[in-house]
Design a protein around this motif. Sequence first.
Motif, PDB file in Angstrom:
ATOM      1  N   ASP A 115       0.940   4.216  -2.876  1.00  0.00           N
ATOM      2  CA  ASP A 115       0.682   5.497  -2.791  1.00  0.00           C
ATOM      3  C   ASP A 115       1.937   6.395  -2.984  1.00  0.00           C
ATOM      4  O   ASP A 115       1.669   7.477  -3.259  1.00  0.00           O
ATOM      5  CB  ASP A 115       0.344   5.623  -1.123  1.00  0.00           C
ATOM      6  N   SER A 116       3.072   5.784  -2.701  1.00  0.00           N
ATOM      7  CA  SER A 116       4.268   6.842  -3.005  1.00  0.00           C
ATOM      8  C   SER A 116       5.429   5.993  -3.471  1.00  0.00           C
ATOM      9  O   SER A 116       6.373   5.316  -2.832  1.00  0.00           O
ATOM     10  CB  SER A 116       4.742   7.537  -1.726  1.00  0.00           C
TER      11      SER A 116
ATOM     12  N   ASN B 283       0.591  -1.195  -0.028  1.00  0.00           N
ATOM     13  CA  ASN B 283       0.242  -0.086   0.069  1.00  0.00           C
ATOM     14  C   ASN B 283       0.675   1.207   0.000  1.00  0.00           C
ATOM     15  O   ASN B 283       0.730   2.318  -0.729  1.00  0.00           O
ATOM     16  CB  ASN B 283      -0.931  -0.040   1.057  1.00  0.00           C
ATOM     17  N   ALA B 284       1.891   1.296   0.644  1.00  0.00           N
ATOM     18  CA  ALA B 284       2.774   2.337   0.891  1.00  0.00           C
ATOM     19  C   ALA B 284       3.498   2.602  -0.465  1.00  0.00           C
ATOM     20  O   ALA B 284       3.617   3.687  -1.029  1.00  0.00           O
ATOM     21  CB  ALA B 284       3.677   2.226   1.947  1.00  0.00           C
TER      22      ALA B 284
END
Length: 104
Positions: free
Chosen positions: A91-92, A87-88
């Motif tokens: 997102d980035s 997920n991180a």
Amino acid sequence: MNILRSKDELPIPPGARSDDKAKELIRAWAAHGGLHCSLSVDNWDENEQIGWGILLTDVVRHVANALYEQKRLDRDETIREIRRVFNAELDSPTADPSGKFHTH
């Protein structure tokens, strides 16, 4: 082009080898400091995104099982950590995918 099998090439699982309808969906290599993939994207009649989501989820579970068998790492904790990083990274991103899509 006939490429010789590398000593690091992973074996085809017995279940895939014994199924005449088996289809390779993804290959991934770490090379030249990055990730290099071959993908077969036309596998599901509809909802390609759902199919890929399920495939990636199944891969995570296989990784968790393998890490448990090889290193006794807790399966649930492995899945939680992979999910956190996944997920991180979505997102980035730490890197952007590059290259071209190739078909056979």
